[in-house]
Design a protein around this motif. Structure first.
Motif, PDB file in Angstrom:
ATOM      1  N   ASP A   1       0.517  -1.082  -0.056  1.00 39.72           N
ATOM      2  CA  ASP A   1       0.026   0.115  -0.006  1.00 39.72           C
ATOM      3  C   ASP A   1       0.806   1.204  -0.197  1.00 39.72           C
ATOM      4  O   ASP A   1       0.558   2.239  -0.544  1.00 39.72           O
TER       5      ASP A   1
ATOM      6  N   THR B   1     -10.875   2.110   0.901  1.00 46.30           N
ATOM      7  CA  THR B   1     -10.805   2.209  -0.555  1.00 46.30           C
ATOM      8  C   THR B   1     -11.975   2.575  -1.546  1.00 46.30           C
ATOM      9  O   THR B   1     -12.142   3.018  -2.561  1.00 46.30           O
TER      10      THR B   1
ATOM     11  N   ASP C   1     -11.709  -4.895   2.242  1.00 43.04           N
ATOM     12  CA  ASP C   1     -12.033  -6.436   2.671  1.00 43.04           C
ATOM     13  C   ASP C   1     -12.328  -6.602   3.960  1.00 43.04           C
ATOM     14  O   ASP C   1     -12.487  -5.711   4.938  1.00 43.04           O
TER      15      ASP C   1
ATOM     16  N   GLU D   1      -9.835  -3.393  -2.476  1.00 39.41           N
ATOM     17  CA  GLU D   1      -8.321  -3.297  -1.855  1.00 39.41           C
ATOM     18  C   GLU D   1      -7.746  -2.182  -2.770  1.00 39.41           C
ATOM     19  O   GLU D   1      -8.115  -1.539  -3.806  1.00 39.41           O
TER      20      GLU D   1
ATOM     21  N   ASP E   1      -8.307  -1.061   3.500  1.00 36.56           N
ATOM     22  CA  ASP E   1      -8.972  -1.600   2.370  1.00 36.56           C
ATOM     23  C   ASP E   1     -10.294  -1.935   2.516  1.00 36.56           C
ATOM     24  O   ASP E   1     -10.598  -1.839   4.078  1.00 36.56           O
TER      25      ASP E   1
END
Length: 672
Positions: free
Chosen positions: A496, A575, A551, A587, A549
């Motif tokens: 990242d 994100t 997720d 992500e 992210d």
């Protein structure tokens, strides 16, 4: 041309390093003692060594545990490949490639008996007789019909002439040299007999002519490229320029071929080369007495020679002093100085350093670090900008005697020098590995002697000691940011960090968006650790935001009460909120979806474009993980960083550009 990939085998501690990639400018090798880092550089130097380097020797260089294979005759040194490299060609190199091979790369290798070989990668393979035989027979049969109608002499038919040309050829014979010329000559006799209305046979003739030429065209191209291979120059910490050089003694050793080992004489010879003198000329000049004052012509010539010598010495002083001061940064308020002085006095050439009072002190009275720095620049400028211009520089543990902060400055110097000379170096020091340079790192380790030295392109290692410089480099940078940066953006991990930094630099350069340079990027290693970093930074009274992210791991981190309490919802950025298309578990890679698909295909051959187009709401990483067996988020991020260095923000897709502009504006706003 630039070194792209290297593979070292059968050299000292290296059984098989496995093929590893090399960066375009600078590559850093880290690893514990006895891992084989020095051996790796030594093996690479043998690709194209400078004059005077000892050739490979089976007794000295073949892995000792396996040497009985050589002595027993089971292994022939001529068949043992030691080092092989692939070079990426530049535009000037590609001028030597024929049409149809313009996209090829060049490969060079050296065997244990010092023989070399080379080839083109990505070019049409050399043609064998079996590849052409059927088309040759069919073209001859077609020409026979025309020949019979016009001449009526079957014993000289195209088929019979073809048999005469190829008599004794086995099917695997390579079509090049005399064989290629013989077939081309046969084609010339056949051409008038081809029915011009028969497009199939016309195409067959054209195809055969192209294929027959491939072998010779490849040979001509590789011979031309071989001459353009850069010299590999290995620099050692042992090189030293001596404070006083006795010119006559050095000239005598050079003339007699009895130079002391390279640790003593190498730096001195480099100094003389840099000055444009040889030891003999300077020695003779020092031994020559001044002509009679009445002989004005001789006196003027003598003084002109002395002036010329001093001007060259002064020019070298200025350039070397400038380079040394750029790294050394002397504190003149404490009386430090780094003005180099070169003095020719009779049979002696002296190297001194002048302090702020104008007092000159011999070089060997300065610190070990300063002596090394002076010696490095003298050797570098003498070698890399002279005979070995555009060389590949191999630096073995550079700057070991420099203070840690001087090493950080010297790291920037290496970066600058690497723009002109591709540079590879080994180090144990975290200060010679920048936190933004982890994609340039290759980890060298040797877990078992039986396996030998291995080189990892990704930042992984079974031995924790191999990664210690990287951990210390990140730790030092993080410590600096924890106590000096008032605004901090905490990211989930290293990839990242790479994506955010690379894209922000692209947008800043094009003025599409200006990420606040005062904001420090802090990788937390995992989403779960974001809260710990945020807590520490917040406790210091700093402004903190986090990019997570979308997720499951990011969701869990974002819902932690501590994180919400510290940052508030406005500083927890997700994100998915910056995507133009809906991807629920997005992500950071999804912010670069279009570009990463292209980069993955061009760099690794990972083609997921069709699936990604059919499933636009599916996270990109999920697609890669299911479709690509060897997929690595690390390798993909690293490839993007390389891509970003050669491209501009306009090369991003329109939606990517808008997504990142929106994200950067949000980060700037959250931390203003």
């Amino acid at each position: 041309m630039r070194l792209k990939k290297v593979h070292v085998q059968n050299y000292r501690s290296i059984i098989d390093s496995e093929k590893f990639e090399v960066e375009g400018n600078k590559t850093i090798f880290v690893g514990p003692n006895e891992a084989g880092k020095t051996a790796l550089l030594q093996a690479m130097q043998h690709l194209n060594p400078p004059k005077g380097i000892k050739p490979l020797n089976a007794l000295r260089d073949y892995p000792r545990a396996h040497y009985n294979k050589i002595t027993s005759g089971h292994v022939n040194p001529a068949d043992v490949r030691v080092v092989e490299a692939e070079f990426e060609l530049d535009a000037e190199d590609r001028e030597y490639l024929p049409d149809g091979m313009k996209d090829a790369n060049y490969s060079l290798w050296r065997n244990l008996d010092n023989s070399t070989g080379h080839s083109l990668i990505g070019a049409p393979a050399k043609i064998r007789y079996k590849d052409l035989e059927k088309d040759l027979i069919r073209l001859a049969a077609h020409a026979d019909k025309q020949f019979t109608q016009s001449e009526g002499e079957t014993e000289q038919s195209p088929t019979n002439r073809l048999k005469a040309v190829t008599d004794g050829w086995h099917e695997y014979v390579s079509i090049q040299g005399e064989k290629a010329q013989a077939l081309l000559a046969w084609l010339d006799t056949v051409f008038p007999l081809i029915d011009e209305d028969n497009e199939k046979e016309e195409a067959r003739f054209d195809s055969l002519k192209v294929e027959i030429k491939i072998g010779d065209e490849r040979n001509i191209a590789v011979q031309a490229l071989r001459k353009r291979v850069p010299v590999f120059v290995l620099f050692s910490n042992y090189f030293r320029v001596r404070p006083v050089i006795h010119l006559n003694q050095l000239a005598t050793r050079i003339a007699n071929g009895t130079l002391d080992d390279e640790r003593y004489d190498y730096g001195n010879v480099c100094l003389l080369n840099l000055l444009g003198f040889d030891a003999k000329a300077l020695s003779e000049m020092g031994a020559t007495s001044e002509p009679d004052a009445n002989d004005r012509e001789a006196l003027e010539a003598f003084r002109e020679k002395l002036d010329e010598r001093q001007y060259q010495l002064n020019a070298a002083e200025v350039s070397l002093t400038e380079e040394i001061r750029s790294v050394w940064n002397p504190d003149e308020s404490r009386g430090e100085a780094a003005k180099l002085r070169l003095r020719a006095d009779g049979q002696y050439l002296k190297v001194t350093v002048e302090d702020d009072l104008g007092v000159e002190v011999e070089l060997d009275q300065r610190s070990e670090g300063f002596q090394w720095l002076v010696s490095f620049f003298i050797v570098f400028f003498a070698e890399a900008q002279g005979e070995h211009k555009n060389a590949v520089l191999l630096l073995d543990e550079p700057g070991m005697s420099l203070h840690a902060l001087k090493q950080r400055e010297f790291r920037n110097t290496i970066t600058r020098l690497a723009d002109g000379n591709q540079t590879l170096y080994t180090t144990h020091s975290p200060f010679l590995v920048g936190p933004d340079e982890l994609d340039l790192v290759r980890v060298v380790e040797m877990n078992r002697r039986e396996e030998g030295t291995k080189v990892h392109t990704s930042v992984i290692a079974n031995d924790p000691a191999a990664l210690l410089p990287l951990q210390e480099a990140l730790g030092y940078d993080l410590a600096q940011s924890l106590f000096t940066q008032k605004q901090n953006l905490v990211l989930e991990g290293l990839t990242d960090y790479w994506y955010f930094e690379a894209v922000s630099e692209l947008l800043r350069a094009s003025k599409d968006a200006n990420f606040n340079e005062k904001i420090a990027l802090v990788p937390a290693n995992t989403a779960g650790k974001v809260v710990y970093f945020a807590t520490i930074l917040h406790s210091q009274g700093f402004k903190v935001a986090a990019l997570l992210d979308s997720d499951s791991a990011g969701d869990q981190a974002a819902k932690q009460d501590t994180l919400v309490h510290i940052l508030g919802n406005k500083r927890i950025l997700r994100t998915k909120d910056y995507l133009q298309d809906e991807i629920k578990t997005a992500e950071i890679e999804d912010l670069l979806r279009d570009t990463l698909i292209g980069v993955a295909k061009s760099e690794f051959g990972w083609d997921v474009s069709d699936i990604a187009a059919k499933q636009p709401k599916r996270p990109l990483v999920n697609i890669f993980e299911s479709e690509v067996e060897e997929f690595s988020k690390y390798l993909l991020a690293k490839a993007f960083v390389r891509w970003s260095r050669d491209n501009e923000s306009s090369d991003l897709s329109k939606r990517e550009l808008e997504q990142w502009k929106k994200l950067i504006a949000a980060v700037n706003g959250a931390l203003k």
